[in-house]
Design a protein around this motif. Structure first.
Motif, mmCIF file in Angstrom:
data_model
loop_
_atom_site.group_PDB
_atom_site.id
_atom_site.type_symbol
_atom_site.label_atom_id
_atom_site.label_comp_id
_atom_site.label_asym_id
_atom_site.label_seq_id
_atom_site.Cartn_x
_atom_site.Cartn_y
_atom_site.Cartn_z
ATOM 1 N N ASP A 33 -10.459 0.050 -7.127
ATOM 2 C CA ASP A 33 -11.521 -1.172 -7.667
ATOM 3 C C ASP A 33 -11.100 -1.846 -8.854
ATOM 4 O O ASP A 33 -11.830 -2.780 -9.033
ATOM 5 N N THR A 35 -4.281 -12.942 -1.844
ATOM 6 C CA THR A 35 -4.748 -11.569 -1.742
ATOM 7 C C THR A 35 -4.638 -10.588 -2.803
ATOM 8 O O THR A 35 -3.691 -10.558 -3.596
ATOM 9 N N THR A 79 -5.898 -0.864 -2.018
ATOM 10 C CA THR A 79 -6.710 -1.704 -1.041
ATOM 11 C C THR A 79 -6.323 -3.280 -1.520
ATOM 12 O O THR A 79 -5.796 -3.553 -2.396
ATOM 13 N N THR A 80 -6.242 -4.178 -0.261
ATOM 14 C CA THR A 80 -6.213 -5.396 -0.361
ATOM 15 C C THR A 80 -7.426 -6.243 0.033
ATOM 16 O O THR A 80 -7.952 -5.509 0.879
ATOM 17 N N ARG A 81 -7.677 -7.266 -0.487
ATOM 18 C CA ARG A 81 -8.501 -8.203 -0.054
ATOM 19 C C ARG A 81 -8.217 -9.602 -0.330
ATOM 20 O O ARG A 81 -7.784 -10.076 -1.497
ATOM 21 N N ARG A 82 -8.838 -10.463 0.439
ATOM 22 C CA ARG A 82 -8.689 -12.101 0.290
ATOM 23 C C ARG A 82 -9.502 -12.467 -0.774
ATOM 24 O O ARG A 82 -10.574 -12.006 -0.765
ATOM 25 N N MET A 83 -8.797 -13.269 -1.573
ATOM 26 C CA MET A 83 -9.753 -13.877 -2.847
ATOM 27 C C MET A 83 -9.044 -15.133 -3.029
ATOM 28 O O MET A 83 -7.729 -15.185 -3.211
ATOM 29 N N ARG A 138 0.948 -1.200 -0.015
ATOM 30 C CA ARG A 138 -0.115 0.107 0.096
ATOM 31 C C ARG A 138 0.865 1.399 -0.007
ATOM 32 O O ARG A 138 0.547 2.182 -0.709
#
Length: 134
Positions: A36, A30, A22-26, A12
């Protein structure tokens, strides 16, 4: 394996010149997003950047590493994410250049998805209920 909190914070900070990171678990990994658009993925604290036909030449050095992949029914499926060379982390400006190219690829991919979904037939809609009167 997802990115550690320290690694996610580091990314970041390093990629902040691009915009809101931003980061998001997927899928057990990550995702790394800028406004977006998913420009990268992290697994085992290793950054993979999105590639497409337009930025493939820019990322030629990364081709020496295996792409991000997953196993499906015993077959490895390669994803459109190539590993960022370790040397980029010693040169923040070049890391941002590579990430900017990956972000452009992410935006092109999102635009293609938007166009293809607009062309799909409306077969997934709920049927309209017609009320008959006598």
């Amino acid at each position: 394996m997802v990115a550690s909190q320290e690694y996610a914070d580091f990314l970041r900070e390093q990629l902040a010149p691009l915009g809101r990171i931003t980061t998001r678990r997927m899928f057990g990994k990550t995702g790394v997003f800028c406004d977006d658009a998913m420009l990268g993925m992290v697994t085992e604290n290793t950054l993979y950047l999105r590639i497409d036909y337009e930025n493939r030449a820019t990322f030629a050095e990364a081709k020496s590493y295996p792409p991000l992949n997953y196993s499906k029914k015993g077959t490895l499926i390669d994803l459109a994410f190539w590993r960022a060379p370790d040397r980029l982390f010693d040169d923040p400006d070049e890391l941002v250049q590579w990430a900017r190219s990956a972000l452009a690829a992410a935006r092109r991919a999102a635009a293609k998805r938007k166009v293809s979904s607009a062309k799909r037939p409306a077969t997934e809609r709920a049927p309209t209920r017609v009320r008959r009167t006598k």
